[in-house]
Design a protein around this motif. Structure first.
Motif, mmCIF file in Angstrom:
data_model
loop_
_atom_site.group_PDB
_atom_site.id
_atom_site.type_symbol
_atom_site.label_atom_id
_atom_site.label_comp_id
_atom_site.label_asym_id
_atom_site.label_seq_id
_atom_site.Cartn_x
_atom_site.Cartn_y
_atom_site.Cartn_z
ATOM 1 N N ASP A 133 33.633 10.689 58.392
ATOM 2 C CA ASP A 133 33.439 12.120 58.138
ATOM 3 C C ASP A 133 32.078 12.452 57.533
ATOM 4 O OD1 ASP A 133 35.892 12.740 59.152
ATOM 5 O OD2 ASP A 133 36.904 12.866 57.209
ATOM 6 N N SER A 134 31.448 11.494 56.879
ATOM 7 C CA SER A 134 30.189 11.769 56.170
ATOM 8 C C SER A 134 29.106 12.195 57.153
ATOM 9 C CB SER A 134 29.722 10.537 55.404
ATOM 10 O OG SER A 134 30.695 10.131 54.474
ATOM 11 N N PRO A 135 28.349 13.256 56.834
ATOM 12 C CA PRO A 135 27.338 13.750 57.778
ATOM 13 C C PRO A 135 26.022 12.988 57.744
ATOM 14 C CG PRO A 135 27.409 15.165 55.839
ATOM 15 C CD PRO A 135 28.495 14.143 55.659
ATOM 16 N N SER A 136 25.681 12.354 56.624
ATOM 17 C CA SER A 136 24.372 11.708 56.505
ATOM 18 C C SER A 136 24.494 10.202 56.675
ATOM 19 C CB SER A 136 23.739 12.015 55.147
ATOM 20 O OG SER A 136 24.354 11.269 54.115
ATOM 21 N N LEU A 137 23.388 9.580 57.039
ATOM 22 C CA LEU A 137 23.368 8.134 57.254
ATOM 23 C C LEU A 137 23.687 7.385 55.973
ATOM 24 C CD1 LEU A 137 22.783 5.607 58.933
ATOM 25 C CD2 LEU A 137 20.338 5.955 58.454
ATOM 26 N N LYS A 178 24.585 8.876 65.159
ATOM 27 C CA LYS A 178 25.083 10.195 64.773
ATOM 28 C C LYS A 178 26.076 10.708 65.816
ATOM 29 C CE LYS A 178 25.011 14.068 62.347
ATOM 30 N NZ LYS A 178 25.519 14.165 60.968
ATOM 31 N N THR A 179 25.735 10.559 67.085
ATOM 32 C CA THR A 179 26.638 10.983 68.154
ATOM 33 C C THR A 179 27.963 10.229 68.084
ATOM 34 O OG1 THR A 179 24.771 11.488 69.612
ATOM 35 C CG2 THR A 179 26.911 11.152 70.656
ATOM 36 N N ILE A 180 27.871 8.916 67.910
ATOM 37 C CA ILE A 180 29.090 8.099 67.922
ATOM 38 C C ILE A 180 29.986 8.431 66.736
ATOM 39 C CG2 ILE A 180 29.976 5.739 67.844
ATOM 40 C CD1 ILE A 180 27.419 4.842 69.232
ATOM 41 N N SER A 237 34.809 10.658 64.179
ATOM 42 C CA SER A 237 35.418 11.462 63.112
ATOM 43 C C SER A 237 36.562 12.313 63.646
ATOM 44 C CB SER A 237 34.358 12.361 62.459
ATOM 45 O OG SER A 237 33.928 13.378 63.344
ATOM 46 N N ARG A 238 36.590 12.520 64.967
ATOM 47 C CA ARG A 238 37.654 13.316 65.581
ATOM 48 C C ARG A 238 38.744 12.434 66.203
ATOM 49 N NH1 ARG A 238 33.546 17.411 68.809
ATOM 50 N NH2 ARG A 238 32.170 17.801 67.057
ATOM 51 N N HIS A 239 38.578 11.131 66.048
ATOM 52 C CA HIS A 239 39.549 10.202 66.613
ATOM 53 C C HIS A 239 40.689 10.020 65.620
ATOM 54 C CE1 HIS A 239 41.310 6.639 68.332
ATOM 55 N NE2 HIS A 239 40.448 6.634 69.339
ATOM 56 N N GLU A 240 41.873 10.415 66.010
ATOM 57 C CA GLU A 240 42.998 10.480 65.076
ATOM 58 C C GLU A 240 43.343 9.131 64.477
ATOM 59 O OE1 GLU A 240 47.714 11.847 65.020
ATOM 60 O OE2 GLU A 240 46.425 12.278 66.751
ATOM 61 N N ARG A 241 43.330 8.082 65.285
ATOM 62 C CA ARG A 241 43.713 6.773 64.774
ATOM 63 C C ARG A 241 42.578 6.114 63.992
ATOM 64 N NH1 ARG A 241 45.448 6.445 69.985
ATOM 65 N NH2 ARG A 241 43.826 4.921 70.502
ATOM 66 N N ILE A 242 41.390 6.103 64.570
ATOM 67 C CA ILE A 242 40.275 5.387 63.944
ATOM 68 C C ILE A 242 39.861 6.028 62.632
ATOM 69 C CG2 ILE A 242 37.802 4.885 64.193
ATOM 70 C CD1 ILE A 242 38.319 4.203 67.080
ATOM 71 N N ASN A 243 39.904 7.345 62.580
ATOM 72 C CA ASN A 243 39.419 8.032 61.374
ATOM 73 C C ASN A 243 40.571 8.441 60.454
ATOM 74 O OD1 ASN A 243 37.017 8.856 60.022
ATOM 75 N ND2 ASN A 243 37.534 10.989 60.456
ATOM 76 N N THR A 244 41.599 7.616 60.410
ATOM 77 C CA THR A 244 42.766 7.927 59.585
ATOM 78 C C THR A 244 42.380 8.225 58.142
ATOM 79 O OG1 THR A 244 44.172 6.537 60.968
ATOM 80 C CG2 THR A 244 44.978 7.056 58.754
ATOM 81 N N PHE A 245 41.440 7.459 57.615
ATOM 82 C CA PHE A 245 41.070 7.601 56.209
ATOM 83 C C PHE A 245 39.762 8.358 56.014
ATOM 84 C CE2 PHE A 245 43.492 3.604 56.555
ATOM 85 C CZ PHE A 245 44.613 4.010 55.849
ATOM 86 N N GLY A 246 39.233 8.977 57.065
ATOM 87 C CA GLY A 246 38.030 9.792 56.941
ATOM 88 C C GLY A 246 36.752 9.015 56.737
ATOM 89 N N VAL A 279 36.616 14.455 72.411
ATOM 90 C CA VAL A 279 37.829 14.212 71.637
ATOM 91 C C VAL A 279 38.864 13.487 72.483
ATOM 92 C CG1 VAL A 279 39.748 15.309 70.429
ATOM 93 C CG2 VAL A 279 37.426 16.187 70.130
ATOM 94 N N ARG A 280 38.924 13.799 73.772
ATOM 95 C CA ARG A 280 39.915 13.199 74.651
ATOM 96 C C ARG A 280 39.482 11.832 75.170
ATOM 97 N NH1 ARG A 280 39.547 17.369 78.897
ATOM 98 N NH2 ARG A 280 40.621 15.845 80.176
ATOM 99 N N LEU A 281 38.284 11.418 74.819
ATOM 100 C CA LEU A 281 37.733 10.202 75.401
ATOM 101 C C LEU A 281 38.657 9.004 75.221
ATOM 102 C CD1 LEU A 281 35.385 8.807 76.806
ATOM 103 C CD2 LEU A 281 34.333 8.452 74.580
ATOM 104 N N PHE A 282 39.298 8.902 74.050
ATOM 105 C CA PHE A 282 40.155 7.759 73.785
ATOM 106 C C PHE A 282 41.627 8.172 73.657
ATOM 107 C CE2 PHE A 282 35.971 6.718 72.186
ATOM 108 C CZ PHE A 282 35.741 5.518 72.841
#
Length: 516
Positions: A337-341, A318-320, A325-334, A500-503
């Protein structure tokens, strides 16, 4: 899924222990009897601190019971034979799932009486709606006892059944055992001395108490345990009986092993120091410690020290995924974004929606539970553990691929663009588009800006270095920007801007100051 019960735990335990020892990482999940037991005050708040959240969870864990433990061991490397010929010999992840049904050890002794089974109606209706069988817990749950109580229990019964007094036995167990022994006596009396050996099966109450009472009412007999619900009674002479009372502790050793066998899985997880993966892992870890280890520390600081010592390599999916989800490149397609497992798992694995991960490492399930690959069994602990592991692998894959893309772009003196991992773009050695050029990227990945060839993407990472920054960070329910940091300052983990700034290109911002 391999269902592990009291009836087959002895046969499966060596396999489970070997799987844990040989695995790349272990994903876990639990099911329990309530979420808000023992809480008279208002429920958790979005503004709770990590310490306040721990205090609330601890109160619930002290009242509720762990009913099911799901363990999925993931192995990386070449896959075995598959019905899909294209997958034979491919690199990927093999998974073996175990669903362990749990029940506290029925010792029958008042001093070691299990806490009452407390449950919330809402929680039990919810579990039942997902085909959970409470009758299975009661009838064939794997027995367990806190590690802190085992030595005391072994010492208490080491004097033998002859030293046991009726006031040492809890009333319910004594009443049930007396009724059962009366039935056994009638069988023995009806034989009228013709047989010197009896085997009694399908016993229904605490085995140690049944042995003790039968030895008491049949002074010319000695009992030997066979299985958890059967025993053998043998006719012996008075001298032999007196000798056995002084020297034979077969029953006592058997009772200790039988009463604590469920805890051996927990002990193996602690011993191997494998990466432990889950989804909203905090409650799972609290129940594991309270059930198999000992009473949870009253102080939050004490809990952090204990869990960090027992499980130094924890990763909360969940943390990861919250951070990805806030990583601009990795989450290009969302995709994250899903909150549940279940939603995350479906998004990342369903061909219609997987998009970014069409070339992600393959997964192969043990033949005993291949239905997990085509059916969803949400809130069955083993399946939830499997989903947690799959999501974790996709996070490793996404981060590894992103770093590789950055390295290639840097080597080519180009700017890294948003990319998706769905198509074999840049084939024929064509260079990535120049900086500043615009290209429309569809959500289904039909057009890409910077993708990697599938053979590269299917290479399985040999370690989890890409997610080390998230080690020991356990997500706090309802608090999107708060996290329990096992190894460091919670306030550092709570600063979402640092995450958010991690990467980012500004350089890495450490989240957890934990030793590698």
């Amino acid at each position: 899924m391999v269902s592990v019960t009291r009836e087959n735990i002895k046969e499966l335990l060596p396999e489970i222990e070997a799987s844990i020892a040989d695995s790349f990482f272990v994903a876990i999940d639990t099911e329990f009897s309530g979420l808000n037991l023992g809480l008279e005050e208002s429920r958790e708040s979005r503004f709770d601190s990590a310490e306040q959240r721990y205090t609330r969870l601890r109160k619930n864990v002290k009242e509720a019971s762990l009913l099911q433990l799901g363990i999925t061991c993931f192995f990386n490397g070449p896959l075995g034979e598959s019905t899909d010929a294209e997958e034979n010999g491919e690199i990927g992840y093999r998974a073996t799932c175990y669903n362990v049904v749990l029940a506290p050890a029925d010792t029958g002794l008042l001093e070691f009486e299990a806490k009452p089974l407390a449950a919330e109606w809402g929680a039990m209706r919810f579990l039942r709606s997902h085909h959970f069988d409470l009758n299975q817990v009661v009838s064939v749950g794997v027995p367990h006892m806190k590690a802190m109580d085992i030595d005391h229990f072994a010492q208490r019964i080491s004097r033998g059944t002859a030293a046991l007094q009726h006031n040492d036995i809890d009333k319910d167990s004594l009443r049930q055992a007396e009724s059962e022994v009366q039935q056994l006596q009638r069988i023995i009396d009806a034989d009228a001395g013709k047989t010197t050996e009896f085997v009694f099966e399908n016993l229904k109450c605490a085995p140690y108490i049944v042995h003790a009472l039968l030895r008491e009412v049949q002074p010319e007999m000695w009992t030997i345990p066979l299985t958890w619900n059967s025993l053998k009674a043998v006719v012996v002479n008075p001298a032999k009986r007196a000798e056995l009372e002084q020297t034979d502790r077969t029953l006592e050793e058997w009772v200790v092993q039988e009463s604590t066998i469920g805890g051996r899985i927990f002990a193996k997880l602690v011993e191997e120091r494998k990466a432990i993966v889950g989804f909203q892992l905090l409650s799972d870890m609290l129940f594991l410690i309270d059930t198999f280890y000992g009473e949870l520390p009253k102080s939050y600081t004490g809990f952090k020290a204990l869990i960090g010592d027992l499980f130094p390599n924890m990763y909360d999916g969940k943390t990861i995924t919250q951070m990805l989800s806030r990583h601009e490149r990795i989450n290009t397609f969302g995709h994250f974004d899903s909150p549940s497992l279940l939603e995350l798992y479906s998004t990342l694995t369903t061909p219609r929606t997987s998009g970014m991960f069409a070339h992600a490492p393959l997964f192969q399930l043990d033949i005993r539970h291949t239905h997990y690959g085509c059916e969803t069994h949400a809130h069955e602990a083993a399946f939830d553990a499997f989903m947690s592991g799959v999501v974790f692998v996709h996070a490793i894959f996404a981060l590894s691929a992103d770093k590789l893309a950055e390295a290639r772009a840097l080597a080519a003196h180009t700017t890294t663009h948003p990319f998706d991992l769905t198509r074999e773009s840049n084939q024929g050695g064509s260079a990535p588009p120049p900086a500043g050029s615009a290209r429309r990227v569809m959500r289904d990945g039909s057009s890409t800006c910077h993708a990697l060839p599938p053979l590269v993407l299917r290479q399985v990472p040999q370690d989890i270095e890409t997610v080390l920054a998230y080690r020991g960070l356990l997500y706090i329910h309802m608090c999107a920007d708060k996290c329990l940091n096992i190894f460091g300052d919670d306030e550092q983990a709570n600063r979402s801007k640092a995450w958010v700034r991690l990467f980012s290109t500004d350089g890495e911002v450490p989240v957890a100051e934990s030793p590698v």
